[in-house]
Design an enzyme around this catalytic site. Structure first.
Site, short mmCIF file in Angstrom:
data_model
loop_
_atom_site.label_atom_id
_atom_site.label_comp_id
_atom_site.label_asym_id
_atom_site.label_seq_id
_atom_site.Cartn_x
_atom_site.Cartn_y
_atom_site.Cartn_z
N TYR A 178 38.64 39.68 55.22
CA TYR A 178 39.34 39.00 54.10
C TYR A 178 40.19 37.84 54.63
O TYR A 178 40.17 36.73 54.08
CB TYR A 178 40.21 40.03 53.39
CG TYR A 178 40.95 39.53 52.17
CD1 TYR A 178 40.30 39.35 50.95
CD2 TYR A 178 42.32 39.27 52.22
CE1 TYR A 178 40.99 38.92 49.83
CE2 TYR A 178 43.02 38.84 51.10
CZ TYR A 178 42.35 38.68 49.91
OH TYR A 178 43.04 38.24 48.80
N LYS A 181 39.90 33.85 53.74
CA LYS A 181 41.01 33.13 53.10
C LYS A 181 41.55 32.01 54.00
O LYS A 181 42.03 30.98 53.50
CB LYS A 181 42.13 34.11 52.73
CG LYS A 181 41.72 35.12 51.66
CD LYS A 181 41.34 34.43 50.36
CE LYS A 181 41.04 35.40 49.24
NZ LYS A 181 40.62 34.71 48.00
P1 NAP Z 1 40.68 41.27 40.68
O1 NAP Z 1 41.66 41.81 39.69
O2 NAP Z 1 39.91 42.23 41.52
O3 NAP Z 1 39.64 40.33 39.87
C1 NAP Z 1 38.60 39.69 40.55
C2 NAP Z 1 37.84 38.79 39.61
O4 NAP Z 1 36.77 38.18 40.35
C3 NAP Z 1 37.17 39.56 38.46
O5 NAP Z 1 37.17 38.75 37.32
C4 NAP Z 1 35.75 39.77 38.97
O6 NAP Z 1 34.78 39.90 37.94
C5 NAP Z 1 35.53 38.47 39.73
N1 NAP Z 1 34.49 38.56 40.73
C6 NAP Z 1 34.37 39.43 41.76
N2 NAP Z 1 33.25 39.18 42.47
C7 NAP Z 1 32.65 38.13 41.86
C8 NAP Z 1 31.44 37.40 42.09
N3 NAP Z 1 30.62 37.70 43.11
N4 NAP Z 1 31.13 36.36 41.26
C9 NAP Z 1 31.94 36.05 40.23
N5 NAP Z 1 33.09 36.70 39.95
C10 NAP Z 1 33.42 37.73 40.75
O7 NAP Z 1 41.37 40.26 41.70
P2 NAP Z 1 42.83 39.56 41.65
O8 NAP Z 1 43.81 40.47 42.26
O9 NAP Z 1 43.08 39.00 40.30
O10 NAP Z 1 42.58 38.34 42.70
C11 NAP Z 1 42.11 37.06 42.29
C12 NAP Z 1 42.09 36.15 43.51
O11 NAP Z 1 43.41 36.07 44.07
C13 NAP Z 1 41.19 36.64 44.64
O12 NAP Z 1 40.57 35.54 45.26
C14 NAP Z 1 42.15 37.34 45.57
O13 NAP Z 1 41.67 37.36 46.89
C15 NAP Z 1 43.38 36.45 45.43
N6 NAP Z 1 44.64 37.11 45.80
C16 NAP Z 1 45.08 38.22 45.12
C17 NAP Z 1 46.30 38.80 45.49
C18 NAP Z 1 46.87 40.01 44.77
O14 NAP Z 1 47.92 40.52 45.21
N7 NAP Z 1 46.27 40.49 43.71
C19 NAP Z 1 47.04 38.26 46.54
C20 NAP Z 1 46.55 37.14 47.20
C21 NAP Z 1 45.35 36.57 46.82
P3 NAP Z 1 34.36 41.38 37.35
O15 NAP Z 1 35.54 41.85 36.52
O16 NAP Z 1 33.15 41.11 36.52
O17 NAP Z 1 34.11 42.25 38.55
#
Ligand code: NAP
Length: 248
Positions: free
Chosen positions: A156, A160
């Site tokens: 990961y 990133k």
């Molecule tokens: P999440 O709740 O797991 O949601 C992920 C989203 O991405 C969902 O809409 C999912 O669709 C979609 N997705 C996954 N694989 C995909 C693919 N192959 N093609 C198209 N869409 C896909 O994640 P999140 O926590 O909101 O994170 C969003 C972004 O922020 C990510 O890039 C993550 O690495 C980054 N981030 C998150 C955090 C945190 O604390 N949450 C911190 C730093 C960075 P489905 O619902 O259809 O599966």
């Protein structure tokens, strides 16, 4: 005047979590929204309706961000339906955490493909139309982990950190075309995913953050609104941490 009126935004991975928050904040600011998801058909349909209630145009597309051809087709479909793509947010991402000793080749490759190659796939697909439009804003979702590294997340973190170099290169290559490209590095953002974690562990994380709380999807979305809007017209190639001071 709303900050994103007359703009069309394409947001990947908006069926839940941070992407959903971005789509909602963008709709409130008057943007038309094309968004993608991987498998959550019902959540996507519900979001479409919710966004339309803000009086904007919204459409969800089931499209695998890791697939190059699917990304090119998606951009063509969005252009046909919406007429322009002014903002691209590469937000879709996954984790497959494990200690390096135990990470399989498959789990390394899939995280790189969904998190990093996806950014190449869609950025490549939108730059031609953005050049024709004489402008655009691309926002890539990295992470505090991409800046710092994290034990148990080598795949990961690599994906990133790769986004940071890609973003700066795009900013340098396309600045003369008025296409801006920036990264957001969220820290600990509380979503449905984090609700399942041990409450004591989560509280420990909150206590260690200078602002003494986890971030919300809206905190990240507000930074995206800024970088998508003309308020940030002279900002490109930058990484904006949205982490409550975690890395300070
Ligand atoms: P999440 O709740 O797991 O949601 C992920 C989203 O991405 C969902 O809409 C999912 O669709 C979609 N997705 C996954 N694989 C995909 C693919 N192959 N093609 C198209 N869409 C896909 O994640 P999140 O926590 O909101 O994170 C969003 C972004 O922020 C990510 O890039 C993550 O690495 C980054 N981030 C998150 C955090 C945190 O604390 N949450 C911190 C730093 C960075 P489905 O619902 O259809 O599966």
């Amino acid at each position: 005047m709303k900050l994103l009126e007359n703009k069309t935004a394409l947001i990947t991975g908006a069926s839940r979590g941070i992407g959903r928050g971005i789509a909602t904040s963008f709709a409130k600011q008057g943007a038309n929204i094309a968004f993608t998801y991987n498998a959550s058909v019902e959540a996507a349909q519900a979001l479409e309706k919710e966004l339309e209630a803000y009086g904007i145009k919204a459409k969800g597309y089931q499209s695998n961000a890791a697939n190059y051809d699917a990304a090119q087709q998606l951009a063509a479909d969005v252009l046909k339906e919406f007429g322009s793509i002014d903002v691209l947010i590469n937000n879709a991402g996954i984790t497959k955490d494990n200690l390096l000793m135990r990470i399989s080749e498959e789990d390394f490759d899939s995280v790189i493909e969904v998190n990093l190659k996806s950014v190449f796939n869609l950025t490549k697909a939108v730059i031609r139309p953005m050049m024709k439009q004489r402008g655009g804003s691309i926002i890539n979702m990295s992470s505090v982990v991409g800046l710092k590294g994290n034990a148990g997340q080598a795949n990961y973190a690599a994906s990133k950190a790769g986004i940071l170099g890609f973003t700066k290169s795009v900013a340098l290559e396309l600045g003369s075309r008025n296409i801006r490209c920036n990264t957001i590095a969220p820290g600990f953002i509380e979503t449905e995913m984090t609700e399942k974690l041990n409450p004591e562990v989560v509280q420990g994380w909150r206590d260690s953050i200078p602002l003494k709380r986890g971030g919300t999807a809206e905190d990240v979305a507000n930074a995206c609104v800024f970088l998508a809007s003309d308020m940030s017209a002279y900002i490109t190639g930058q990484t904006l941490s949205v982490d409550g001071g975690m890395l300070t």
